[in-house]
Write a protein that holds these residues in place. Structure first.
Motif: not given
Length: 127
Positions: A93-95, A102-109, A112-114
């Motif tokens: 996910i992070l990669t 993008l940073q994880p905080q910039q996208v919604g759950l 991230l789940e996708s």
């Protein structure tokens, strides 16, 4: 290395099993787990105090340790394998996000789940 609390739970359960206080079938243990999950859900939905929620979570962990004991599986190995799997998928996910700047905080759950599901599909394809 097993935590002292897991060792204690396993020891207590083995003592109880030695005198016949044990489930005959692991499926019965799954029913107990479902019962304990329902109690935790009820505590959370009912706004129970933190100590009540903690008690319900403890009951779930106790059943899981007992199930591992009954199946003759290592709870440590199971948890470590799952932690390794989580680490691989989360790293994916992070990669993916880093490639997009993008940073994880910039996208919604949902995003991230996708990506999590994508990592899961890719892992399952590997021999």
């Amino acid at each position: 290395m097993t935590s002292p609390s897991f060792k204690r739970a396993k020891h207590l359960q083995a003592e109880a099993a030695a005198v016949g206080f044990d489930w005959a079938d692991p499926k019965e243990m799954l029913a107990k787990l479902e019962e304990e999950l329902a109690e935790l859900r009820s505590a959370l939905n009912g706004g129970a105090a933190e100590n009540e929620v903690e008690e319900e979570l403890g009951d779930i962990l106790f059943v899981l340790v007992n199930l591992a004991r009954r199946l003759n599986l290592s709870i440590d190995q199971a948890l470590n394998a799952t932690s390794d799997k989580f680490e691989r998928r989360f790293s994916y996910i992070l990669t993916c996000l880093a490639r997009k700047g993008l940073q994880p905080q910039q996208v919604g759950l949902q995003e991230l789940e996708s990506l999590w599901q994508e990592a899961k599909r890719l892992e399952r394809r590997k021999p």
